[in-house]
Design an enzyme around this catalytic site. Sequence first.
Site, short mmCIF file in Angstrom:
data_model
loop_
_atom_site.label_atom_id
_atom_site.label_comp_id
_atom_site.label_asym_id
_atom_site.label_seq_id
_atom_site.Cartn_x
_atom_site.Cartn_y
_atom_site.Cartn_z
CG PHE A 107 10.56 2.04 3.35
CD1 PHE A 107 11.41 0.96 3.20
CD2 PHE A 107 9.27 1.95 2.83
CE1 PHE A 107 10.98 -0.21 2.55
CE2 PHE A 107 8.84 0.79 2.18
CZ PHE A 107 9.71 -0.29 2.05
CG ASP A 113 6.78 8.54 -0.07
OD1 ASP A 113 5.55 8.36 0.05
OD2 ASP A 113 7.59 7.62 -0.25
CE LYS A 151 2.50 2.24 3.28
NZ LYS A 151 2.84 0.85 3.04
C1 LIG Z 1 6.64 6.36 2.69
C2 LIG Z 1 6.44 5.15 1.83
N1 LIG Z 1 6.65 5.25 0.51
C3 LIG Z 1 6.47 4.21 -0.31
C4 LIG Z 1 6.07 2.98 0.17
C5 LIG Z 1 5.90 1.82 -0.79
O1 LIG Z 1 4.57 1.48 -0.94
P1 LIG Z 1 4.18 0.05 -1.60
O2 LIG Z 1 4.55 -1.01 -0.62
O3 LIG Z 1 2.69 0.16 -1.83
O4 LIG Z 1 4.96 -0.04 -2.88
C6 LIG Z 1 5.84 2.83 1.53
C7 LIG Z 1 5.43 1.52 2.09
O5 LIG Z 1 5.58 1.24 3.26
C8 LIG Z 1 6.03 3.94 2.39
O6 LIG Z 1 5.85 3.85 3.71
#
Ligand SMILES: Cc1ncc(COP(=O)(O)O)c(C=O)c1O
Length: 407
Positions: free
Chosen positions: A142, A227, A256
């Site tokens: 994700f 990530d 976040k």
């Molecule tokens: C690992 C990871 N990458 C990217 C994102 C995307 O972040 P955003 O919702 O701020 O676009 C998330 C959101 O849950 C995430 O958990």
Amino acid sequence: MRPAVAASALAPNYHPLPVTLATGEGSWVTDTDGRRYLDLLAGYSALNFGHRHPALVAAAHAQLDRLTLTSRAFDHELLEPFAQALVGLVGPLLAGTSHLVLPMNTGAEAVETAIKAARKWGYEVRGVPADRATIVVADGNFHGRTTTIVSFSSDPDARRGFGPFTPGFVTVPYDDAAAVAAAIDETTVAVLLEPVQGEQGVVVPSAEYLPAVRAACDDAGVLLIADEIQSGLGRTGSTLACERFGVQPDLVTLGKALGGGVLPVSAVVGRADVLEVLTAGTHGSTFGGNPLACAVGIAVVDLLTPGTLQARARTLGELVADHLADLMDRELLSGMRTIGLWAGLDVAPSVPGGPASGRELCERLLTRGVLAKDTHGGTIRLAPPLTIDPADLDEALTHLTAALTAA
Ligand SMILES: Cc1ncc(COP(=O)(O)O)c(C=O)c1O
């Protein structure tokens, strides 16, 4: 004639639990009827420091009275200090000796930025033929919701109806370093992974996985992009989850908690020789690196610099792990995974009186004054604020046990 107004004016892209929140402080939130709840979701780890942490609120208030937005057409006094602070915190945990920051807003934008940087680096430095760059990604990932990112999602709900998809991604099983090595070829510019798959239910890979992926990237001369939008900034008991596995990525995406739950702040931090390919005019964001975001971001780095919250995540995480292990022994759960103050647990549908789904467990917890959120059917994720009082955490775990056995 005025158009008819539907019962809700919101697009139905969420199915929230039936609670309307009004205020929050630390680990607690209060709904519009004045009922209090312990927040064990913490904004999917955006609220690692709890609701309205005084240092973050003070930094935001002070900056609101000075300057909030310049766009990157002009410099402002906090942009460079923010970048320096973030490099100071995260740079020593990355590959390479010199590091840069590219500030954005949401997590998905940081991931898009890392993808663009890796592709451009691949063409300009690695000599990959034009428009042929590929990135190896993991099944169950994700990384956000943009069309490029959902192009390599393996979740049918995230993809269905959103094609045509962006090419250039090769998916391999998670926690399988041999599959990563086998997927790398002359078109590969990067391997993009979550060191722990949060949305998938806090899936923690084997200890050997990330070091072996790092070795495969080194052998082939391709980038390792971690990530850490959900796993980073203290959640796993270290500043980056990669640290727990002894691995230094080339680029890391953060989001976040970087905005402290106050506003969206994200960034790519990484090797200067890679991020340098994004020259003026090639990439940008109106709001990325704005003064308010930088003020909060600097305060976030200050909170993490002593390492106390990371240590707290480890200690409190042991409480959670012990409690869940006991629930496993009692066969009240069918699975559990933890790292730091982060846990994924799978409901056991055959428990007499137990919840039939993750959603039902969350609804039961809600009636007991605890907020959590299901993911992928039978799984719920616990990610309390790292600042949570141990007695509050204990109380929440007692409610969890009760909710697993009776409505
Ligand atoms: C690992 C990871 N990458 C990217 C994102 C995307 O972040 P955003 O919702 O701020 O676009 C998330 C959101 O849950 C995430 O958990």
